[in-house]
Design an enzyme around this catalytic site. Structure first.
Site, short mmCIF file in Angstrom:
data_model
loop_
_atom_site.label_atom_id
_atom_site.label_comp_id
_atom_site.label_asym_id
_atom_site.label_seq_id
_atom_site.Cartn_x
_atom_site.Cartn_y
_atom_site.Cartn_z
CD1 TRP A 138 33.64 9.28 36.62
CD2 TRP A 138 35.79 8.97 37.18
NE1 TRP A 138 34.17 8.29 35.82
CE2 TRP A 138 35.46 8.09 36.13
CE3 TRP A 138 37.10 8.96 37.69
CZ2 TRP A 138 36.39 7.20 35.59
CZ3 TRP A 138 38.02 8.08 37.15
CH2 TRP A 138 37.66 7.22 36.11
CD1 TRP B 229 29.76 10.18 37.60
CD2 TRP B 229 30.63 10.10 39.66
NE1 TRP B 229 30.53 9.04 37.70
CE2 TRP B 229 31.08 8.98 38.95
CE3 TRP B 229 31.06 10.27 40.98
CZ2 TRP B 229 31.93 8.01 39.50
CZ3 TRP B 229 31.91 9.31 41.53
CH2 TRP B 229 32.33 8.20 40.79
CG ASN C 214 33.44 1.84 33.31
OD1 ASN C 214 32.30 1.52 33.06
ND2 ASN C 214 33.92 3.06 33.09
CD GLU C 215 32.50 3.91 29.57
OE1 GLU C 215 33.24 4.90 29.78
OE2 GLU C 215 31.27 4.01 29.38
CD GLU D 232 28.73 2.76 32.35
OE1 GLU D 232 28.89 3.76 31.62
OE2 GLU D 232 29.60 2.30 33.09
#
Ligand code: BMA
Length: 815
Positions: free
Chosen positions: A170, A172, A424-425, A512
């Protein structure tokens, strides 16, 4: 009574032969931990380097492209039970389970548990159990090729397998594609019947608590059964007639103590005990839960500003002071209860009241939700879909439904769980990320988010609100990320814009927003052998996964702070800038309560040592952001905000008591000399805020590069500061201070007295001892003022080094 035995002993694993497998590993039987995963076992056996150090990750990609076989033996099982089941609480992911050479089942979903009737295969003289894991890549790529590829945010096939998405990397996280028996595995011996599921629907209204307990039984025989449930001294029995498989037991508790989110009250819980009995009354099976009584309501009734997103717990509107939660380690078996407790303590210590379990991660362990209940941290749980167009064809439709049913059932009754989110998104991605043309009409997940998942939550736990996406505006007719409607993610700050741009938004709920910084120095030194260590040395570059991350950090610095002369400066300033960015965002958003009713910072934690948006780094160390969050998320917040062309003092009171008392606002020269001063009486009712416009003589500096505003409200809130210019333009005096160091129990007390103004004074004791921690950071002192830092350290610390750079820093020591 049924009997459960764990089968966690004696496991080995070995790689199936394949071109990618290194010769020293091919065919070798390696001791395996169960629960566990291949990476941690190979590491423990000394067969691979630590995946978290330097760029070792790059040399381990073959693991995800390999098939692995786990094997153990166990003794013969005594007893004349009618059924003996092999119970697998979690297999990661594409598994074939074999007992004594006979296949008992195949699985392809990490997020489900499995049970196989193995009684007929058990041998009295000993048994061999094997679990073979196919390469997740091979599985995912085969489905991708069969169904047609679909857009995603990362070049990996994570949306074609029901497995933790960020396992494939990802922005991160490392690409460390695991395999393994990641949760408990064992035998369950039973006769007549067992409790297949218990699902408490807990409500409270008019001082009466109600537990509607939905029970499913599995039968080996047909006799009539009884389910008995007890909570708070109230017991009820319900018959399950011969042949029937479901029952509902209703328990009513008068005047239950209410469960509250942290900061709003206590977290009382009640043991709920469930037993299953045969016709003669003998106990066949038992289950236990700890529940809490609280009501949850999500208010989304359109108003003059758009569509609110206000969470009410026990009819009290809660301002959500949230953080996003990612898997705390790429290897789930390392995330112990102790580690979760530490992380939750850090969240609560930063005045956080909600964790959003992000959809690219996991449905977390029972310990996670139990600790959230205990701590009073609210939980928003995403269904596991993130940043991609997900196929709705088989086998995925069936897997998603089974997984969602199991997880909603498992988590029902946890008072901390207040919101389910569809993804998510992904709805945002479908709108804005150029997905529609390549999709060419193929499925992308809409049916999950808007039909299947809301139906499952509505059926299985109607007490918990459902929201189709993060972000989502409440309607397909409105852009999913419209800040005026529902939840919004703000990523143009960080990606392209300066962080002061947060002020251009008055969103209803920010689910977020985040800003990067490197991890603590000790964390970097543990993980990287770079010499010299610079902002873009090879290890630093490898442990920065975001697109142009280093460039974005630099851009953010340039706009605000003096240029760093070396790595130490860069490290301090980028960490400071992260803290400043998020503090500015949170204070601005909170100053707009109740139009805005929540902020969920991206992100609390990390899963390895990395430069990221986190407040707590991959080794569990707090970044300066953590201290800034503690201030910005305090129940009582005093902040200076630009308003209507001038400045305003805003006092936000997120408590159930009025906040009254004097406050002063002073315009000062950096030398400490007052230029203008005003006193006000704060009178902020419970759960509200006041905005007081500041007179022009305060809001307008004589010399913006050499003055600041200081607002104090006694000891009821931390001081608020306002600078009229960016630090890089301020005419800072060179920093001067006097410091004393004295030993205290478990460490040192450092007292700093400012001879000049000291901007964002911060102590980094981990530079002297990786185990050392300090209680405060980012302290701005006026000339003559003092601050005490308490450093906890197991060993001695060099007193001189403690009070010099690079350990003790402030912005104007760069001058
Ligand atoms: C958000 C998250 C993650 C990502 C983060 C930072 O969109 O949902 O996907 O890690 O941004 O880019």
């Amino acid at each position: 009574m049924s009997r459960r035995t764990l089968l966690h002993e004696g496991w080995t694993l070995r790689a199936e032969p394949g071109p990618a497998v290194p010769p020293e590993i091919a065919g070798t039987a390696v001791p395996a931990s169960v629960p566990g995963c291949v990476h941690t076992d190979l590491l423990a056996a000394g067969l691979i380097p630590d995946p978290y150090l330097d760029d070792n990750e790059n040399r381990l990609t073959w693991i995800g492209r390999t098939d692995w076989v786990y094997e153990t033996t166990f003794a013969g099982q005594p007893g004349d039970d009618e059924r003996v089941d092999l119970v697998c609480a979690g297999l990661d992911t594409v598994a074939t389970v074999t007992l004594n050479g006979v296949e008992v089942g195949r699985t392809e979903n990490q997020h489900r548990s499995y049970r196989f009737d193995v009684r007929a295969l058990l041998r009295p003289d000993g048994n061999t159990l094997a679990v073979r894991f196919d390469s997740p890549y091979r599985y995912a790529e085969a489905h991708r090729d069969r169904l047609g590829d679909r857009p995603n945010a990362y070049p990996e096939p994570f949306h074609f397998i029901r497995k933790t998405a960020c396992n494939f990397g990802w922005d991160w996280g490392p690409t460390l594609v695991t395999a393994g028996i990641w949760r408990d595995i064992g035998l369950h011996a039973w006769s007549t019947a067992r409790l297949a599921s218990v699902r408490p629907i807990v409500t409270v209204a008019d001082d009466v608590g109600r537990v509607e307990l939905h029970v499913q039984v599995e039968r080996a025989g047909d006799e009539p059964l009884t389910v008995r449930a007890a909570v708070a001294g109230v017991t009820a029995d319900v018959a399950v007639p011969a042949g029937e498989r479901t029952a509902v037991v209703t328990l009513t508790v008068a005047d239950p103590a209410l469960w509250w989110p942290i900061g709003y009250g206590d977290q009382p819980r009640y043991d709920l005990d469930v037993t299953l009995h045969g016709a003669d009354g003998r106990e066949l099976d038992a289950a236990a839960r700890r529940i809490g009584f609280r009501s949850v309501r999500l208010d989304t009734t359109p108003d003059a500003h758009g569509t609110p997103f206000t969470l009410h717990v026990n009819d009290v509107p809660v301002f959500v002071k949230g953080v996003n939660w990612i898997p705390d380690d790429a290897f789930p078996n390392r995330v112990t209860r102790e580690r979760l407790a530490e992380r939750f303590g850090q969240a609560a210590g930063a005045n956080v009241n909600l964790l959003r379990v992000w959809g690219g991660g996991r449905y977390e362990s029972d310990d996670f939700y139990d600790l959230a209940d205990e701590t009073g941290l609210l939980v928003q749980q995403d269904f596991l879909f993130a940043c991609a167009a997900y196929p709705e064809e088989e086998p995925f439709r069936t897997e998603v439904e089974a997984e969602a049913r199991e997880q909603v059932t498992r988590l029902a009754g946890h008072p901390s769980l207040v919101l389910w989110t569809g993804n998510n998104e992904n709805i945002w991605g479908w709108h804005d990320w150029d997905w529609q043309e390549p999709l060419a009409g193929r499925t992308w997940g809409r049916g999950y988010y808007l039909d299947l998942l809301p139906a499952i939550v509505g059926e299985l736990d109607p007490t918990v609100p459902y929201w189709p996406g993060s972000p989502w505006s409440g309607s397909e007719d409105v852009h999913p990320n419209d800040p005026a409607h529902g939840t919004t993610h703000i990523w143009d700050v960080w990606n392209t814009d300066d962080y002061t741009r947060y002020r251009d938004y008055v969103p209803r709920f920010v689910a977020e927003f985040g800003y990067q910084a490197p991890p603590a120095y000790a964390t970097l030194r543990r993980a990287l052998s770079d010499d010299p260590l610079t902002h873009d040395s090879p290890g630093m570059a490898h442990h920065q996964k975001a697109a142009d991350g280093d460039g974005k950090l630099r851009r953010g610095l340039d706009a605000h702070l003096p240029p760093p002369a070396d790595f130490d400066d860069w490290h301090y300033l980028t960490q400071l800038n992260q803290a400043r960015a998020i503090q500015l965002g949170v204070e601005h958003f909170r100053s707009h309560r109740p139009v805005c009713t929540g902020t969920v910072v991206w992100q609390l934690n990390d899963c390895w040592p990395v430069t990221s948006w986190s407040a707590i780094d991959g080794d569990g160390r707090r970044k300066p952001l953590w201290y800034a969050l503690r201030r910005a998320y305090a129940d009582r917040l005093l902040t200076v905000q630009p308003r209507d062309g001038g400045l305003a003092l805003v006092a936000v009171n997120e408590t159930d008591r009025a906040w009254s008392g004097p406050a002063t606002v002073t315009r000062l020269a950096l030398t400490g000399e007052p230029r203008a001063k005003t006193s006000v009486d704060l009178d902020v009712p419970a759960y509200s805020s006041v905005v007081l416009a500041l007179p022009a003589e305060l809001a307008r500096p004589d010399d913006g590069r050499a003055e600041l505003l200081v607002a104090d409200a006694g000891d009821t809130a931390e001081r608020a500061l306002w600078f009229f210019a960016e630090d890089r333009d301020v005419r800072w005096p060179a920093a001067q201070w006097d410091a004393t160091v004295e030993p205290v129990d478990g460490g040192r007390r450092v007292r700093v007295t400012a001879r000049t103004v000291l901007r964002d004074l911060t102590l980094f004791p981990d530079r002297l001892d990786p185990a050392a921690q300090v209680d405060r950071a980012l302290v701005t002192l006026l000339p003559g003022e003092s601050a005490t830092f308490t450093v906890h350290a197991p060993g001695p610390l060099d007193a001189d080094a403690l009070t010099r750079r690079p350990v003790l820093r402030c912005v104007n020591d760069l001058v």
